[in-house]
Design a protein around this motif. Structure first.
Motif, PDB file in Angstrom:
ATOM      1  N   CYS A 196       0.830  -1.146  -0.082  1.00 14.71           N
ATOM      2  CA  CYS A 196      -0.090   0.173   0.033  1.00 14.71           C
ATOM      3  C   CYS A 196       0.765   1.167  -0.150  1.00 14.71           C
ATOM      4  O   CYS A 196       1.090   1.937   1.041  1.00 14.71           O
ATOM      5  CB  CYS A 196      -0.801   0.057   1.312  1.00 14.71           C
ATOM      6  N   LYS A 225       0.150  -8.699  -1.701  1.00 16.98           N
ATOM      7  CA  LYS A 225      -1.431  -8.522  -1.493  1.00 16.98           C
ATOM      8  C   LYS A 225      -2.002  -7.161  -1.825  1.00 16.98           C
ATOM      9  O   LYS A 225      -3.014  -7.089  -2.646  1.00 16.98           O
ATOM     10  CB  LYS A 225      -1.742  -8.633   0.135  1.00 16.98           C
ATOM     11  N   GLY A 226      -0.970  -6.084  -1.493  1.00 17.79           N
ATOM     12  CA  GLY A 226      -1.553  -4.941  -2.216  1.00 17.79           C
ATOM     13  C   GLY A 226      -1.298  -4.675  -3.760  1.00 17.79           C
ATOM     14  O   GLY A 226      -0.654  -5.290  -4.136  1.00 17.79           O
ATOM     15  N   PRO A 227      -1.543  -3.325  -4.190  1.00 15.60           N
ATOM     16  CA  PRO A 227      -1.678  -3.187  -5.474  1.00 15.60           C
ATOM     17  C   PRO A 227      -0.123  -2.589  -5.836  1.00 15.60           C
ATOM     18  O   PRO A 227       0.183  -2.421  -7.094  1.00 15.60           O
ATOM     19  CB  PRO A 227      -2.754  -1.805  -5.489  1.00 15.60           C
ATOM     20  N   ASP A 228       1.037  -2.226  -5.067  1.00 14.23           N
ATOM     21  CA  ASP A 228       2.001  -1.360  -5.579  1.00 14.23           C
ATOM     22  C   ASP A 228       3.307  -1.928  -4.763  1.00 14.23           C
ATOM     23  O   ASP A 228       3.833  -1.114  -3.859  1.00 14.23           O
ATOM     24  CB  ASP A 228       1.896   0.167  -5.502  1.00 14.23           C
ATOM     25  N   VAL A 416      -4.366  -3.603   4.648  1.00 15.88           N
ATOM     26  CA  VAL A 416      -4.265  -3.926   2.993  1.00 15.88           C
ATOM     27  C   VAL A 416      -6.089  -4.547   3.149  1.00 15.88           C
ATOM     28  O   VAL A 416      -6.444  -4.422   1.893  1.00 15.88           O
ATOM     29  CB  VAL A 416      -3.362  -4.863   2.624  1.00 15.88           C
ATOM     30  N   LYS A 417      -6.484  -4.737   4.302  1.00 20.04           N
ATOM     31  CA  LYS A 417      -7.872  -5.304   4.112  1.00 20.04           C
ATOM     32  C   LYS A 417      -8.863  -4.010   4.479  1.00 20.04           C
ATOM     33  O   LYS A 417      -9.793  -4.436   5.154  1.00 20.04           O
ATOM     34  CB  LYS A 417      -7.972  -6.447   5.039  1.00 20.04           C
ATOM     35  N   CYS A 439      -6.999   2.872   5.509  1.00 17.90           N
ATOM     36  CA  CYS A 439      -6.520   2.443   4.038  1.00 17.90           C
ATOM     37  C   CYS A 439      -7.717   2.070   3.298  1.00 17.90           C
ATOM     38  O   CYS A 439      -8.630   1.730   3.829  1.00 17.90           O
ATOM     39  CB  CYS A 439      -5.588   1.114   4.380  1.00 17.90           C
ATOM     40  N   ASN A 440      -7.495   1.742   2.063  1.00 23.94           N
ATOM     41  CA  ASN A 440      -8.689   1.105   1.148  1.00 23.94           C
ATOM     42  C   ASN A 440      -8.549  -0.165   1.385  1.00 23.94           C
ATOM     43  O   ASN A 440      -7.440  -0.873   1.710  1.00 23.94           O
ATOM     44  CB  ASN A 440      -8.298   1.524  -0.344  1.00 23.94           C
ATOM     45  N   ASN A 441      -9.593  -0.873   1.240  1.00 24.78           N
ATOM     46  CA  ASN A 441      -9.601  -2.333   1.370  1.00 24.78           C
ATOM     47  C   ASN A 441      -9.113  -2.818  -0.001  1.00 24.78           C
ATOM     48  O   ASN A 441     -10.151  -2.970  -1.218  1.00 24.78           O
ATOM     49  CB  ASN A 441     -10.926  -2.754   1.729  1.00 24.78           C
ATOM     50  N   TYR A 442      -8.175  -3.532  -0.313  1.00 26.23           N
ATOM     51  CA  TYR A 442      -7.584  -4.098  -1.391  1.00 26.23           C
ATOM     52  C   TYR A 442      -7.835  -5.611  -1.638  1.00 26.23           C
ATOM     53  O   TYR A 442      -7.710  -5.815  -2.689  1.00 26.23           O
ATOM     54  CB  TYR A 442      -6.180  -3.721  -1.703  1.00 26.23           C
ATOM     55  N   SER A 445     -11.115  -6.181  -3.715  1.00 26.72           N
ATOM     56  CA  SER A 445     -10.996  -5.907  -5.291  1.00 26.72           C
ATOM     57  C   SER A 445     -10.222  -6.935  -5.920  1.00 26.72           C
ATOM     58  O   SER A 445     -10.176  -7.100  -7.070  1.00 26.72           O
ATOM     59  CB  SER A 445     -10.519  -4.380  -5.712  1.00 26.72           C
TER      60      SER A 445
END
Length: 445
Positions: A196, A225-228, A416-417, A439-442, A445
């Motif tokens: 994240c 787990k996260g996007p980046d 991450v959740k 945080c956003n929930n990745y 998605s």
């Protein structure tokens, strides 16, 4: 019209005898209700206990025959007890006292007794005789090795916050017993980032991170787990951050090394036929292993399993790990796999486990061990006793979440959740501050 003097009453006796002086002066308009009673008014008062049908008429009295039988005496006491019980005040007091008793019983059963039992178990688990009876506690005589893994790293002394006061010193992590001048430096220790990167940047903004005076430490699981994930690694390298090896870094780096040996890091044609590599997690790990550059992978590979920060004022010796530490075992002898993965610990053998429920949470035993160590040395001086204790900062346990105790600081708050990303900011004199961002929930998605 009837004569007023002839008016009668069925309840009260009165007379219009004129031989006595009149009660009121003569008047042309005489009220027929104003008559003289033949007896004092008190004689006409009737109390309920005097009536034959009164509920009090059944109560025994002390007058009369003194030769009461046993039955009549028993009836007397029964009637007296019954009258007390039926009193509203008695019922109110009974409810209050009964509630207090029940509250004490519930508090003992569900709060005090379990804690006293746990305390006794922890004290017993730290008894050296117990260690001898089970053949020695786990890790005391072991020196485990993992190929290609750095077990222990040390933080440079000039990066460690110092003690305020008039004296000299550079804020070195070594405890030389001398009073040091505050360095003005801060340590910013961040829990599991899990790729994240935008949340990490936001958190550093919130703590007003200044590279010249602040040092960033990441407590493992920077990636996956996260996007980046690669963005997190680049951001950490940009700020010359320190890190520890988490279970996700370990899995991806080991997989990447195996893929290099098998010459499959760039060739994806055989992925669909790899036995045991068809799960979503395995696919995600292989994708990330390929996405990491050689420089990024080398930087992650250099992260030690344990980062020895050194002596921090009012915190003792500080160590940063991802999972946890076994109490009473030197840092050099800790099992690297357990340090990255532990959640619980067996009370008899001190054997750590990556599963919950295999004993108790390792943090409880660790805090008890350090508090006993501190108590045994406190008679010398508070500063010396505190310097002999160890404080562990860790991540990994997102289910428990933020968990700040005296000697253990859990910072994984489930970013991450959709949880929060947490930083523990340590400044001069060991002053600690928690800073969090949402945080956003990745995972959804």
């Amino acid at each position: 019209m009837s004569n007023p003097s002839t008016t009668t009453s069925s309840t009260l006796d009165y007379s219009s005898d004129t031989s006595d002086p009149p009660l009121f002066p003569p008047s042309h308009h005489h009220n027929p209700r104003l008559n003289r009673y033949t007896r004092p008014l008190i004689s006409y008062v009737r109390n309920e206990w005097q009536l034959s049908n009164s509920k009090y008429s059944q109560l025994p009295t002390t007058t009369g025959n003194n030769t009461n039988t046993a039955d009549s005496s028993l009836n007397y006491y029964l009637q007296m007890i019954l009258s007390i019980i039926t009193a509203p005040r008695f019922r109110r007091y009974a409810i209050v006292y009964l509630s207090l008793v029940l509250g004490c019983l519930v508090g003992w059963e569900y709060f005090l007794a379990p804690r006293m039992e746990e305390h006794a178990e922890l004290v017993k688990a730290l008894d050296p005789d117990v260690g001898e009876s089970v053949g020695g506690w786990f890790g005391v005589n072991a020196l485990p090795r993992l190929e290609g893994v750095v077990l222990l790293g040390e933080l440079a002394g000039e990066l460690v916050p110092g003690a305020s006061g008039s004296g000299t010193g550079s804020g070195s992590g070594k405890n030389d017993g001398k009073e040091k001048t505050g360095t003005g430096r801060r340590l910013v220790v961040v829990g599991d980032v899990h790729g994240c990167s935008s949340e990490l940047e936001h958190l550093l903004t919130e703590v007003t991170f200044t590279p010249s005076t602040d040092h960033l430490i990441l407590a493992g699981d920077l990636i996956n787990k996260g996007p980046d994930s690669t963005g997190v690694v680049d951001l950490a390298r940009k700020y010359s951050a320190s890190c520890v090896r988490g279970n996700h870094e370990d899995r991806v780096l080991v997989l990447r090394r195996d893929m290099i040996d098998a010459d499959t890091l760039t060739d994806t044609s055989a992925d669909a036929f790899l036995d045991g590599q068809s799960t979503e997690q395995a696919k995600r790990d292989r994708t990330l292993a390929r996405k990491l550059s050689d420089e990024q992978a080398e930087w992650l590979d250099a992260c030690p399993v344990i980062l020895d920060v050194g002596q921090v004022p009012n915190m003792g010796r500080v160590a940063v790990v991802h999972g946890g530490l076994v109490p009473g075992v030197e840092l050099e002898k800790q099992d690297p796999f357990s340090v990255m993965n532990m959640l619980s610990i067996d009370l008899e053998t001190h054997l750590p486990s990556s599963e919950r429920g295999e004993g108790i949470k390792w943090t409880k035993l660790f805090n008890k061990h350090q508090s006993v160590t501190y108590s045994n040395l406190k008679s010398t001086s508070t500063e010396v006793a505190r310097a002999q204790t160890t404080t562990v900062i860790y991540g990994h346990d997102s289910k428990t979440g933020l968990n700040i105790k005296t000697y253990t600081k859990g910072l994984d708050s489930g970013c991450v959740k959709g949880g929060k990303l947490t930083a523990l900011v340590i400044s001069d004199d060991g002053e600690q501050e928690l800073v969090q961002v949402r945080c956003n929930n990745y995972l959804d998605s």
